[in-house]
Design a protein around this motif. Sequence first.
Motif, short mmCIF file in Angstrom:
data_model
loop_
_atom_site.label_atom_id
_atom_site.label_comp_id
_atom_site.label_asym_id
_atom_site.label_seq_id
_atom_site.Cartn_x
_atom_site.Cartn_y
_atom_site.Cartn_z
N PHE A 196 0.84 -1.20 0.00
CA PHE A 196 0.00 0.00 0.00
C PHE A 196 0.88 1.25 0.00
CE2 PHE A 196 0.43 -1.62 4.36
CZ PHE A 196 1.04 -0.55 4.99
N PRO A 197 0.36 2.38 -0.49
CA PRO A 197 1.14 3.63 -0.52
C PRO A 197 1.45 4.10 0.90
CG PRO A 197 -0.78 3.77 -1.95
CD PRO A 197 -0.96 2.54 -1.12
N ARG A 198 2.59 4.71 1.08
CA ARG A 198 2.97 5.22 2.39
C ARG A 198 3.97 6.36 2.22
NH1 ARG A 198 4.80 0.80 -0.46
NH2 ARG A 198 7.06 0.67 -0.30
N LYS A 199 4.01 7.20 3.22
CA LYS A 199 4.99 8.29 3.25
C LYS A 199 5.97 7.99 4.37
CE LYS A 199 5.54 13.30 3.73
NZ LYS A 199 4.86 14.61 3.96
N ILE A 200 7.26 8.21 4.10
CA ILE A 200 8.31 7.91 5.08
C ILE A 200 9.10 9.18 5.35
CG2 ILE A 200 10.36 6.51 5.56
CD1 ILE A 200 9.25 4.50 3.46
N VAL A 201 9.24 9.53 6.62
CA VAL A 201 10.04 10.69 7.01
C VAL A 201 10.99 10.26 8.14
CG1 VAL A 201 8.35 12.43 6.30
CG2 VAL A 201 8.23 11.45 8.60
N HIS A 202 12.09 10.99 8.29
CA HIS A 202 13.08 10.68 9.31
C HIS A 202 13.25 11.87 10.24
CE1 HIS A 202 14.03 7.86 6.06
NE2 HIS A 202 14.60 7.10 6.97
N THR A 203 13.38 11.59 11.52
CA THR A 203 13.64 12.67 12.47
C THR A 203 15.14 12.96 12.51
OG1 THR A 203 13.91 11.15 14.35
CG2 THR A 203 11.68 11.94 13.88
N ALA A 204 15.46 14.20 12.85
CA ALA A 204 16.86 14.60 12.95
C ALA A 204 17.20 15.16 14.33
CB ALA A 204 17.19 15.65 11.88
N ARG A 205 16.17 15.61 15.05
CA ARG A 205 16.42 16.20 16.37
C ARG A 205 15.19 16.01 17.25
NH1 ARG A 205 15.75 19.87 12.54
NH2 ARG A 205 18.00 20.01 12.25
N GLU A 206 15.38 16.29 18.52
CA GLU A 206 14.28 16.16 19.48
C GLU A 206 13.12 17.06 19.07
OE1 GLU A 206 13.47 16.80 24.29
OE2 GLU A 206 15.50 16.90 23.47
N GLY A 207 11.91 16.52 19.14
CA GLY A 207 10.72 17.29 18.80
C GLY A 207 10.25 17.12 17.37
N ASP A 208 11.09 16.55 16.50
CA ASP A 208 10.71 16.39 15.10
C ASP A 208 9.48 15.50 14.94
OD1 ASP A 208 12.65 18.03 14.12
OD2 ASP A 208 13.91 16.45 13.26
N ALA A 209 9.43 14.40 15.70
CA ALA A 209 8.31 13.47 15.54
C ALA A 209 6.99 14.15 15.90
CB ALA A 209 8.52 12.23 16.41
N ARG A 210 7.01 14.98 16.92
CA ARG A 210 5.79 15.70 17.29
C ARG A 210 5.42 16.71 16.20
NH1 ARG A 210 4.04 18.59 23.00
NH2 ARG A 210 2.14 19.55 22.18
N ARG A 211 6.41 17.45 15.71
CA ARG A 211 6.13 18.45 14.68
C ARG A 211 5.60 17.78 13.40
NH1 ARG A 211 10.57 20.90 17.36
NH2 ARG A 211 12.11 19.72 16.19
N MET A 212 6.15 16.64 13.04
CA MET A 212 5.67 15.93 11.85
C MET A 212 4.24 15.43 12.04
SD MET A 212 9.17 13.79 11.12
CE MET A 212 10.65 14.57 10.45
N THR A 213 3.93 14.99 13.24
CA THR A 213 2.57 14.54 13.54
C THR A 213 1.60 15.70 13.51
OG1 THR A 213 3.47 12.75 14.91
CG2 THR A 213 1.14 13.30 15.20
N GLU A 214 1.99 16.83 14.06
CA GLU A 214 1.13 18.02 14.05
C GLU A 214 0.89 18.49 12.62
OE1 GLU A 214 2.27 19.89 18.43
OE2 GLU A 214 3.38 20.53 16.64
N ALA A 215 1.90 18.38 11.77
CA ALA A 215 1.71 18.75 10.36
C ALA A 215 0.72 17.81 9.69
CB ALA A 215 3.06 18.72 9.64
N ALA A 216 0.78 16.53 10.02
CA ALA A 216 -0.18 15.57 9.47
C ALA A 216 -1.58 15.87 9.97
CB ALA A 216 0.23 14.15 9.86
N ALA A 217 -1.70 16.25 11.26
CA ALA A 217 -3.02 16.58 11.83
C ALA A 217 -3.63 17.79 11.14
CB ALA A 217 -2.88 16.83 13.32
N ALA A 218 -2.78 18.72 10.74
CA ALA A 218 -3.27 19.94 10.09
C ALA A 218 -3.96 19.65 8.75
CB ALA A 218 -2.13 20.93 9.89
N LEU A 219 -3.67 18.50 8.16
CA LEU A 219 -4.32 18.13 6.89
C LEU A 219 -5.78 17.78 7.09
CD1 LEU A 219 -1.48 15.90 5.37
CD2 LEU A 219 -1.96 18.32 4.88
N GLY A 220 -6.14 17.36 8.31
CA GLY A 220 -7.54 17.11 8.64
C GLY A 220 -8.15 15.88 8.03
#
Length: 304
Positions: free
Chosen positions: A29-53
């Motif tokens: 199935f299709p998927r998007k893959i991102v990598h964290t580089a520093r503390e807080g990245d995973a939260r920021r990436m999740t918040e960006a996904a949430a903003a898509l609604g």
Amino acid sequence: MDHLFIINPAAGKKDSTEALERLLERLPFPRKIVHTAREGDARRMTEAAAALGKPIRIYACGGDGTLNEVVNGAAGHDFLAVTNVPMGTGNDFLKLFGPNYRSIFSNLEALAAGPQAAFDLMDCNGKLGLDVICAGVDARIAAGVHKYKRLKGVSGRWAYLLSLAEQVLVRGICRPMTVSMGTDRWTQEPTAILCICNGRHYGGGFMPVADAMPDDGVLDVLRVGKVSLPTFARLAGQYAKGLYWKYPALIRAYHGQEVSFSAREPITVVVDGEIMRDTTFTVRLSEKKVNFFYPAGASYAPCV
């Protein structure tokens, strides 16, 4: 349904990211893959996904810290669901699902198609936790492990043993603390352990409340007061097995929605492996929940 894999390359063994990416290449199935580089990245990436609604399943690929960041970003959004692909050394929260949790949650196709449940969250001075919050000698030991692991040639096991020796033998087990839980209150009395459970496991091998459930609307709280070193050593194994109820004179239990604690000196608090320090804390059941998905057939009910 979209699928977002947030990979923490710093988690686990050096080749764990490459092994995971090979598994991801074979997914149908299709998927998007991102990598964290520093503390807080995973939260920021999740918040960006949430903003898509729109509905998204988010995979925290790492340890408990990565999962905690994703949970904090996804909390309160009904259209999001999160899970944990075990790449960390501990992955304590997933131990809810039994001893085979690593193999169960590494089957990505089964995980992607699995059911989900709305799990409770703990609010600790504004930071959300999914698993366990500790604020005693166990928290100080956990915080010390990070310090010792930075030393060249010190493995995780040796870092734990060095931190244990420092906090128990050198600095002492107890700290004066004011604690309020339910109708019980202790004012600046010696406290060895204060543990607040939504999940069941922490610290690599401790299961203080064996029947804690992440979706029952209850926080399970244990307080160990003043204990000597011999008593602490004798009690530790029983505490780790969830046998607190055998020692009512030493361990006070509370099952409710809120606990507060304070001290004159800053308290070290660990929330799902993440360290906080302050003189006053309130931990309450959050109004927010998080959808957690898992493979069909897996169960987070306690073993009887």
